[in-house]
Design a protein around this motif. Structure first.
Motif, PDB file in Angstrom:
ATOM      1  N   GLU A  57       0.834  -1.193   0.000  1.00 66.56           N
ATOM      2  CA  GLU A  57       0.000   0.000   0.000  1.00 66.56           C
ATOM      3  C   GLU A  57       0.874   1.249   0.000  1.00 66.56           C
ATOM      4  O   GLU A  57       1.789   1.398   0.808  1.00 66.56           O
ATOM      5  N   ILE A  58       0.576   2.154  -0.914  1.00 65.77           N
ATOM      6  CA  ILE A  58       1.312   3.415  -1.021  1.00 65.77           C
ATOM      7  C   ILE A  58       0.340   4.562  -0.779  1.00 65.77           C
ATOM      8  O   ILE A  58      -0.673   4.688  -1.479  1.00 65.77           O
ATOM      9  N   VAL A 113      -0.938   8.335  -0.863  1.00 69.63           N
ATOM     10  CA  VAL A 113      -0.793   9.528  -1.700  1.00 69.63           C
ATOM     11  C   VAL A 113      -1.615  10.650  -1.073  1.00 69.63           C
ATOM     12  O   VAL A 113      -2.844  10.527  -0.971  1.00 69.63           O
ATOM     13  N   LEU A 133       0.511  11.555  -9.142  1.00 65.55           N
ATOM     14  CA  LEU A 133       1.046  10.741  -8.051  1.00 65.55           C
ATOM     15  C   LEU A 133       0.363   9.376  -7.998  1.00 65.55           C
ATOM     16  O   LEU A 133       1.017   8.353  -7.747  1.00 65.55           O
ATOM     17  N   LEU A 134      -0.938   9.346  -8.231  1.00 61.51           N
ATOM     18  CA  LEU A 134      -1.654   8.069  -8.248  1.00 61.51           C
ATOM     19  C   LEU A 134      -1.161   7.189  -9.396  1.00 61.51           C
ATOM     20  O   LEU A 134      -0.990   5.971  -9.239  1.00 61.51           O
ATOM     21  N   ALA A 187       2.193   5.888  -8.342  1.00 65.30           N
ATOM     22  CA  ALA A 187       2.048   4.889  -7.280  1.00 65.30           C
ATOM     23  C   ALA A 187       1.579   3.540  -7.834  1.00 65.30           C
ATOM     24  O   ALA A 187       1.981   2.484  -7.340  1.00 65.30           O
ATOM     25  N   ARG A 188       0.738   3.562  -8.876  1.00 68.02           N
ATOM     26  CA  ARG A 188       0.226   2.315  -9.471  1.00 68.02           C
ATOM     27  C   ARG A 188       1.351   1.446 -10.017  1.00 68.02           C
ATOM     28  O   ARG A 188       1.235   0.226 -10.045  1.00 68.02           O
ATOM     29  N   PRO A 198      -2.183   2.076  -4.782  1.00 71.70           N
ATOM     30  CA  PRO A 198      -2.345   3.454  -4.318  1.00 71.70           C
ATOM     31  C   PRO A 198      -3.533   3.619  -3.369  1.00 71.70           C
ATOM     32  O   PRO A 198      -4.616   3.103  -3.624  1.00 71.70           O
ATOM     33  N   LEU A 253       3.747   9.274  -0.921  1.00 65.15           N
ATOM     34  CA  LEU A 253       4.048  10.217  -1.992  1.00 65.15           C
ATOM     35  C   LEU A 253       3.286  11.517  -1.758  1.00 65.15           C
ATOM     36  O   LEU A 253       2.090  11.511  -1.466  1.00 65.15           O
ATOM     37  N   PHE A 270      11.611   2.056  -4.848  1.00 64.34           N
ATOM     38  CA  PHE A 270      11.448   3.468  -4.484  1.00 64.34           C
ATOM     39  C   PHE A 270      12.768   4.236  -4.629  1.00 64.34           C
ATOM     40  O   PHE A 270      13.120   5.073  -3.802  1.00 64.34           O
TER      41      PHE A 270
END
Length: 317
Positions: free
Chosen positions: A3-4, A6, A22-23, A26-27, A32, A90, A123
């Motif tokens: 899980e990231i 945003v 950003l999404l 992140a994908r 995201p 992020l 990352f």
């Protein structure tokens, strides 16, 4: 998938373009999860976040979050990092975003990377440092990676996510209430896009010669649907407002297209725009340093070239 988190940038409930970027980023690295802080959340905002890949949307829409300066957002993110064991966070590389990231790094005992222009597996971030003179790759080695990413570094691409909504309550500490917002003044916004978020930027420099002459820069920008920028020399001379200065001591931009007219290309200016995807230079001095980073260059008088370019753009609309 990991899980990231945003952090959502929004104004009056409208999701800003940098959040969609950003999404999208992140994908490519995990799952995201959008984090909405403050009032204004709506079904339209939910639909937009889900459209660009948010699997989860954590909603902390308390008025109290917006009533204090920056700190509540850092506390909200710190709570989610702890509870959800997020793989990374992020944040947009705006003035506020960088402060949120710094505070979050302290709260979570984590490393932070600012002004990333790319983010890859593990990352590992791409950065342009030392006034744009050096490109490096960096990685957080402690805690949860916290990365601020420059607007326009990633092209937003829709890809539907589940958009599962989850309400979040955050108990603000006394320190988070130390700086309170006592007044808000809404700045009138013109038809042009925000400088740091614009996909196209047209900038003028010392070669423009005067504030009145900046009208030809504005006309070209308007024909392209672009933002207007200026070099430090132009803003220091009073030809254009300082909030439009691009450079090391101004704003950093990374548009798809950057047009520089009458700008010599001192390192301070280049530091603020050289990560642009395509750079077009118009300058009568063939030895101007900015030609070193140009994708396309025109050696000539901007007062002849810019109006002709504007005319041709208008013909093709």
């Amino acid at each position: 998938m990991s899980e990231i988190l945003v952090l959502v940038e929004h104004v009056d409930g409208d999701v800003k373009k940098v959040t969609l970027e950003l999404l999208t980023l992140a994908r490519s690295l995990g799952a995201p999860s959008a984090v909405w802080a403050g009032p204004g959340y709506s079904d339209a905002a939910k639909a937009k976040l889900a459209e660009y890949g948010a699997d989860k949307i954590y909603v902390a829409d308390s008025e109290e979050i917006a009533g204090y300066v920056v700190a509540p957002k850092a506390e909200l993110l710190a709570q989610l990092v702890s509870e959800r064991s997020a793989a990374a966070v992020l944040v947009a590389a705006t003035a506020e975003g960088k402060e949120v990231a710094g505070r979050l790094a302290i709260k979570t005992d984590s490393g932070v990377i600012t002004d990333a222009v790319g983010l890859g597996e593990g990352f590992v971030a791409d950065q342009s440092i030392f006034g744009g003179g050096v490109n490096v790759r960096s990685r957080v080695t402690k805690g949860t990676p916290i990365v601020t990413v420059r607007p326009n570094s990633t092209a937003p691409a829709a890809s539907a996510g589940a958009g599962a909504e989850e309400k979040v309550d955050v108990a603000l500490s006394d320190s988070a209430r130390a700086a309170k917002v006592v007044e808000r003044v809404k700045q009138e916004k013109g038809a042009r896009p925000e400088l740091t978020e614009a996909a196209i930027v047209v900038s003028g420099g010392r070669g423009v010669g005067s504030g009145e002459n900046f009208s030809i820069i504005e006309k070209l920008a308007d024909s392209l649907g672009a933002a207007v920028g200026a070099s430090r020399a132009a803003t220091d001379a009073g030809w254009y407002p300082h909030q439009f200065q691009v450079g090391q001591t101004g704003k950093t931009v990374s548009p798809q297209l950057y047009i520089a007219a009458g700008i010599s290309g001192a390192i301070q200016h280049r530091a603020g725009m050289q990560t642009s995807k395509t750079i077009v230079v118009i300058n009568k001095d063939a030895e101007a340093p900015i030609f070193e980073i140009a994708d396309f260059g025109v050696v000539g008088d901007l007062f002849q070239i810019v109006p002709q370019l504007t005319e041709e753009v208008e013909k093709r609309k």
